[in-house]
Design an enzyme around this catalytic site. Sequence first.
Site, PDB file in Angstrom:
ATOM      1  N   CYS A   1      44.331  39.803  31.810  1.00 13.81           N
ATOM      2  CA  CYS A   1      44.488  38.532  31.082  1.00 13.81           C
ATOM      3  C   CYS A   1      43.554  37.437  31.589  1.00 13.81           C
ATOM      4  O   CYS A   1      43.722  36.280  31.259  1.00 13.81           O
ATOM      5  CB  CYS A   1      45.923  38.008  31.120  1.00 13.81           C
ATOM      6  SG  CYS A   1      47.033  39.002  30.158  1.00 13.81           S
ATOM      7  N   ALA A   2      42.585  37.796  32.411  1.00  9.68           N
ATOM      8  CA  ALA A   2      41.637  36.783  32.886  1.00  9.68           C
ATOM      9  C   ALA A   2      40.276  37.151  32.311  1.00  9.68           C
ATOM     10  O   ALA A   2      39.402  37.648  33.008  1.00  9.68           O
ATOM     11  CB  ALA A   2      41.617  36.732  34.400  1.00  9.68           C
TER      12      ALA A   2
END
Lengths: 398, 143
Positions: free
Chosen positions: A353-354
């Site tokens: 999710c980064a």
Amino acid sequence: MNREDFEMLKQDIIYFDNSATTLKPKSVVDSITDYYTKFTSNAHRGDYKTSLKVDTLYEGTRDKVKDFLNAESSNEIVFTSGTTNSLNMVVFGFAKYNLKPGDEVIITKTEHASNVLPWLELADELGIRIKYAPLDENLKLRTEDLLKVITPNTKIVSLAHVTNTVGDIRDLEGIGKMLKERNIYFVVDAAQSAGHRKIDVQKMNIDFLAFSAHKMCGPTGTGVLYGKEKLLEKMRPINYGGGMNNFFESDGSREYKSIPTLFEAGTQNIEGVIGLGAAIDYLEAIGFDEIEKHEKELRDYLIDKLSTIENIDVLNKNSEAGNVLFNIKGIFPQDTAIYLDHYNICVRAGNHCAKLLKEELGIKNTCRISLYLYNTKEEIDKLIETLKNSKNIFEVVI
Amino acid sequence: MEKELRREIILDNYQNPYNKKTIEDSSYIKINTNNESCIDNLDIYFKVEGGFIKDAGFNGEACAISTSATSIMLRGLIGKSISEVKELLKNYINMINEKEYDQDLLKELNVYDEIYLQPNRKNCALLPARAVEKMLKEIENAG
């Protein structure tokens, strides 16, 4: 440590995906079961005994969270559905009404999507500017480097305490002091730290702080937004409805409740809040010093062992928290994760999710091991053994 | 299919994928398949002319199953008419989902006939199918 408290560990699994969610101890599960089997009722409603009990537990958890963060008052603790919800409240309930076009918000490229996307949306809506603080060669944020991007227009700095990828631990006290001197609001995403190390919002000069229960032994769907009282007074609710109003009339006149209830419209996640209370009790009984020490020891052990395997790249050797990113040379990380799963070892493959990190790291995807209090050196030994034997990986995954 | 042969075909297509390159030719339709639940991210290119798939290629990062399935499927699609593509796609998706399908039609794609035994890999095998579906929709919308 404390492995006997975790029912999940009675199965034959090695759980190394604690940055995604942690396992739940029996005391947390029992607290939730008790709510559904012994005193189910709504909070803030009844004049009967079980309802009063629910109220006491719900508001009691607020007091617990206040002490947990060393907040000044329980009015500064808002229950939310999790870190994402909390950060969206800061952006769309506070920043939207207290920033103006041209103002700047500083984040980094190692932030989780929840601390990037709301800001990008607000930038489009309001005309504020999002800037990225530079990272050092280990992708860590040096406190003094923030000064390189801070300008007189900087109004907010919003940072993860511990990043969910690289696992660098930001110096919140130093940053908080620096921002306070410059009258810049300090927003902290504590999703990856609240269950791992002590947070003191006063000492660290934090204006808003968000975390989730499920990453600290609590249930999913529950989280906290801490905000300084005078700032919460300036924040507007995102949700309107029952439980947050004093009265409303057909002519449009209405009055809302005061903070923090103002931000808790609708029936709240009562089981979640009760579970969060039990999780805080559980972690505090062990002690954060102990948890931190244990994770550090495991992390060092893991890095040492991984470094002995020739075909393994470790991508964040110099970080402090219990996240280790690695790849088997030439193998797509998802195939590695599937291979390890075959031996009941749970790791996460992906970008975690980064998605901005790829611009810095140069690779999009990695395998991530994230450690917690119940992990052991024996588990790490098994992982290392399995990775050493990974020459047959395609016989396993295909 | 015999396990060894199945693995050999999959591995060969993973390590030496068919037509794996970026195609920057505007006569190709470009479809991105980006699946949030897994991390595969492929661009797939189709050249469609006169109702036939004239050429196809792909590029990007994906796991062994997704990459090999894309390789095998694209090679199988070249030269086929749109209606044949639809028929093949239907049968392939049926196979992955354990429904009835025409084994003869799928040829090498039969290597995935037991992927249902690993439910977490079904999406990997379906990745190229989703791209072909998108491509068909684009053709329909354009036509």
